[in-house]
Design a protein around this motif. Structure first.
Motif, PDB file in Angstrom:
ATOM      1  N   VAL A 203     -12.371  11.789   8.644  1.00  0.00           N
ATOM      2  CA  VAL A 203     -11.884  10.508   8.129  1.00  0.00           C
ATOM      3  C   VAL A 203     -12.829   9.977   7.061  1.00  0.00           C
ATOM      4  N   ARG A 204     -12.243   9.546   5.945  1.00  0.00           N
ATOM      5  CA  ARG A 204     -13.048   8.989   4.862  1.00  0.00           C
ATOM      6  C   ARG A 204     -12.768   7.507   4.637  1.00  0.00           C
ATOM      7  N   ASN A 205     -11.713   7.003   5.225  1.00  0.00           N
ATOM      8  CA  ASN A 205     -11.441   5.566   5.188  1.00  0.00           C
ATOM      9  C   ASN A 205     -10.636   5.189   6.426  1.00  0.00           C
ATOM     10  N   VAL A 206     -10.774   3.939   6.864  1.00  0.00           N
ATOM     11  CA  VAL A 206     -10.097   3.450   8.064  1.00  0.00           C
ATOM     12  C   VAL A 206      -9.335   2.179   7.699  1.00  0.00           C
ATOM     13  N   ASP A 207      -8.046   2.178   7.981  1.00  0.00           N
ATOM     14  CA  ASP A 207      -7.250   0.979   7.699  1.00  0.00           C
ATOM     15  C   ASP A 207      -7.465  -0.095   8.756  1.00  0.00           C
ATOM     16  N   ALA A 208      -7.484   0.293  10.018  1.00  0.00           N
ATOM     17  CA  ALA A 208      -7.650  -0.704  11.083  1.00  0.00           C
ATOM     18  C   ALA A 208      -8.311  -0.064  12.289  1.00  0.00           C
ATOM     19  N   LEU A 209      -8.996  -0.917  13.041  1.00  0.00           N
ATOM     20  CA  LEU A 209      -9.706  -0.481  14.247  1.00  0.00           C
ATOM     21  C   LEU A 209      -9.481  -1.523  15.328  1.00  0.00           C
ATOM     22  N   LYS A 210      -9.234  -1.038  16.533  1.00  0.00           N
ATOM     23  CA  LYS A 210      -9.181  -1.916  17.702  1.00  0.00           C
ATOM     24  C   LYS A 210     -10.270  -1.468  18.664  1.00  0.00           C
ATOM     25  N   ILE A 211     -11.008  -2.427  19.226  1.00  0.00           N
ATOM     26  CA  ILE A 211     -12.080  -2.075  20.156  1.00  0.00           C
ATOM     27  C   ILE A 211     -12.043  -2.997  21.366  1.00  0.00           C
ATOM     28  N   ASP A 212     -12.049  -2.380  22.529  1.00  0.00           N
ATOM     29  CA  ASP A 212     -12.067  -3.091  23.811  1.00  0.00           C
ATOM     30  C   ASP A 212     -12.848  -2.217  24.777  1.00  0.00           C
ATOM     31  N   VAL A 213     -14.142  -2.503  24.888  1.00  0.00           N
ATOM     32  CA  VAL A 213     -15.015  -1.676  25.732  1.00  0.00           C
ATOM     33  C   VAL A 213     -15.837  -2.543  26.688  1.00  0.00           C
ATOM     34  N   GLU A 214     -15.224  -3.629  27.141  1.00  0.00           N
ATOM     35  CA  GLU A 214     -15.749  -4.414  28.257  1.00  0.00           C
ATOM     36  C   GLU A 214     -17.195  -4.862  28.073  1.00  0.00           C
ATOM     37  N   GLY A 215     -17.481  -5.514  26.943  1.00  0.00           N
ATOM     38  CA  GLY A 215     -18.812  -6.074  26.731  1.00  0.00           C
ATOM     39  C   GLY A 215     -19.793  -5.169  26.030  1.00  0.00           C
ATOM     40  N   PHE A 216     -19.361  -3.969  25.625  1.00  0.00           N
ATOM     41  CA  PHE A 216     -20.234  -3.022  24.933  1.00  0.00           C
ATOM     42  C   PHE A 216     -19.889  -2.942  23.440  1.00  0.00           C
ATOM     43  N   GLU A 217     -19.021  -3.844  22.987  1.00  0.00           N
ATOM     44  CA  GLU A 217     -18.540  -3.792  21.608  1.00  0.00           C
ATOM     45  C   GLU A 217     -19.681  -3.871  20.594  1.00  0.00           C
ATOM     46  N   ASP A 218     -20.662  -4.717  20.869  1.00  0.00           N
ATOM     47  CA  ASP A 218     -21.753  -4.899  19.898  1.00  0.00           C
ATOM     48  C   ASP A 218     -22.581  -3.636  19.751  1.00  0.00           C
ATOM     49  N   ARG A 219     -22.816  -2.911  20.841  1.00  0.00           N
ATOM     50  CA  ARG A 219     -23.593  -1.686  20.774  1.00  0.00           C
ATOM     51  C   ARG A 219     -22.878  -0.610  19.946  1.00  0.00           C
ATOM     52  N   VAL A 220     -21.558  -0.636  19.945  1.00  0.00           N
ATOM     53  CA  VAL A 220     -20.785   0.322  19.162  1.00  0.00           C
ATOM     54  C   VAL A 220     -20.778  -0.051  17.681  1.00  0.00           C
ATOM     55  N   LEU A 221     -20.549  -1.336  17.400  1.00  0.00           N
ATOM     56  CA  LEU A 221     -20.255  -1.752  16.022  1.00  0.00           C
ATOM     57  C   LEU A 221     -21.481  -2.074  15.178  1.00  0.00           C
ATOM     58  N   THR A 222     -22.488  -2.704  15.758  1.00  0.00           N
ATOM     59  CA  THR A 222     -23.613  -3.167  14.942  1.00  0.00           C
ATOM     60  C   THR A 222     -24.299  -2.015  14.225  1.00  0.00           C
ATOM     61  N   GLY A 223     -24.606  -0.944  14.961  1.00  0.00           N
ATOM     62  CA  GLY A 223     -25.235   0.212  14.342  1.00  0.00           C
ATOM     63  C   GLY A 223     -24.324   0.901  13.349  1.00  0.00           C
ATOM     64  N   PHE A 224     -23.033   0.929  13.663  1.00  0.00           N
ATOM     65  CA  PHE A 224     -22.078   1.546  12.746  1.00  0.00           C
ATOM     66  C   PHE A 224     -22.098   0.850  11.392  1.00  0.00           C
ATOM     67  N   PHE A 225     -22.032  -0.471  11.379  1.00  0.00           N
ATOM     68  CA  PHE A 225     -22.009  -1.203  10.111  1.00  0.00           C
ATOM     69  C   PHE A 225     -23.345  -1.116   9.377  1.00  0.00           C
ATOM     70  N   GLN A 226     -24.416  -0.905  10.111  1.00  0.00           N
ATOM     71  CA  GLN A 226     -25.708  -0.732   9.461  1.00  0.00           C
ATOM     72  C   GLN A 226     -25.828   0.629   8.777  1.00  0.00           C
ATOM     73  N   GLU A 227     -25.211   1.653   9.376  1.00  0.00           N
ATOM     74  CA  GLU A 227     -25.412   3.028   8.911  1.00  0.00           C
ATOM     75  C   GLU A 227     -24.270   3.572   8.063  1.00  0.00           C
ATOM     76  N   ALA A 228     -23.052   3.171   8.345  1.00  0.00           N
ATOM     77  CA  ALA A 228     -21.895   3.777   7.681  1.00  0.00           C
ATOM     78  C   ALA A 228     -21.703   3.197   6.280  1.00  0.00           C
ATOM     79  N   PRO A 229     -21.222   3.999   5.343  1.00  0.00           N
ATOM     80  CA  PRO A 229     -20.919   3.467   4.011  1.00  0.00           C
ATOM     81  C   PRO A 229     -19.756   2.489   4.082  1.00  0.00           C
ATOM     82  N   PRO A 230     -19.734   1.491   3.208  1.00  0.00           N
ATOM     83  CA  PRO A 230     -18.628   0.522   3.232  1.00  0.00           C
ATOM     84  C   PRO A 230     -17.251   1.161   3.112  1.00  0.00           C
ATOM     85  N   SER A 231     -17.171   2.347   2.525  1.00  0.00           N
ATOM     86  CA  SER A 231     -15.884   3.027   2.418  1.00  0.00           C
ATOM     87  C   SER A 231     -15.295   3.373   3.782  1.00  0.00           C
ATOM     88  N   LEU A 232     -16.142   3.426   4.818  1.00  0.00           N
ATOM     89  CA  LEU A 232     -15.668   3.722   6.177  1.00  0.00           C
ATOM     90  C   LEU A 232     -15.357   2.453   6.971  1.00  0.00           C
TER      91      LEU A 232
END
Length: 275
Positions: A203-232
């Motif tokens: 995958v080189r681009n994402v149109d939409a994302l849904k996340i529901d991981v019972e209180g672990f959402e921040d651990r998944v997303l914060t690092g992703f946005f720090q490391e992934a290129p804005p195109s993702l």
């Protein structure tokens, strides 16, 4: 034939509601009985009429719902509008041929509905760590005839490795990551960074994302946005906020600082858009 009383060995349709069950489901759909407070009672009644799961259509996809031990499956079985606001928001922001990512896919009530929406030229990545739930997701995916889906049997996490998960009571859909001492009921599952999941899916681009991981959402997303290129970065995000008091970092605030805005909010979820 059902092997060893295992419902998963029977083809879809083997557990179609009998006449009495179908009447109860129709009544729920047309009345206030579809609300959450009534669903456990209706589930028990269906089980008295015939024990086991039921095979039904939901939002155009095919599901075998094990309603007795899953709030999500009860909700989708008895309420035809279950999560409809979230689904409509996602469908409005994912084009035909687009890419949708479902973190905490459960049995597929988002992923398989969006798979039908994106069509054969699109792609849906569904991430689900619990082995029992993943098996149900896989069955429903096959029953729905979805070939544009990539099913990932892992937890999304801050690092690649392993995590421990457990289930709250009898609600399989509420399985969550354990960050402290493991209990006797805990199970070990693989953990993958979101960026790795996307990279391995090509995958080189994402149109939409849904996340529901019972209180672990921040651990998944914060690092992703720090490391992934804005195109993702996905243009649209639906994130469950019911357990935000368990977050170590406010990932919604982090996303808003990166250019997202809150487009809508329900009791359970925040809807974010990146212009």
């Amino acid at each position: 034939m059902i092997r060893d009383n295992d419902p998963s060995s029977a083809p879809f349709g083997a557990f179609a509601p009998n006449a009495a069950q179908a009447a109860i489901i129709r009544l729920a759909h047309r009345s206030r009985l579809k609300r959450g407070a009534f669903r456990p009672m209706l589930s028990r009644l269906l089980n008295l009429l015939r024990a086991g799961p039921v095979d039904v259509a939901y939002q155009g996809a095919s599901f075998r719902f094990y309603h007795q031990a899953s709030a999500t499956e009860r909700g989708a079985l008895f309420n035809p509008d279950y999560n409809l606001e979230e689904l409509d928001f996602l469908r409005a922001n994912v084009p035909t041929g687009g890419v949708f990512v479902d973190i905490g896919a459960n049995v597929g009530t988002y992923a398989l509905v969006l798979a039908r929406h994106v069509g054969a030229s699109g792609k849906v990545i569904a991430v689900e760590p619990h082995p029992v739930t993943f098996a149900r997701l896989k069955f429903n995916n096959n029953a729905s005839g979805c070939t544009q889906t990539r099913l990932v049997a892992a937890a999304a996490g801050p690092v690649d490795g392993e995590l421990m998960i457990e289930t709250d009571g009898d609600n399989l859909g509420a399985s969550h990551i354990i960050t402290g001492a493991a209990t006797a009921q805990a199970i070990k599952v693989p953990s993958l960074r979101l960026q790795r999941i996307l990279d391995e899916a090509g995958v080189r681009n994402v149109d939409a994302l849904k996340i529901d991981v019972e209180g672990f959402e921040d651990r998944v997303l914060t690092g992703f946005f720090q490391e992934a290129p804005p195109s993702l970065w996905p243009r649209a995000v639906v994130i469950e906020h019911l357990s935000r008091d368990e977050w170590q970092q406010d990932c919604i605030a982090d996303m808003m600082a990166r250019g997202y805005r809150e487009a809508k909010k329900t009791r359970s979820n925040s809807f974010l858009l990146r212009d």
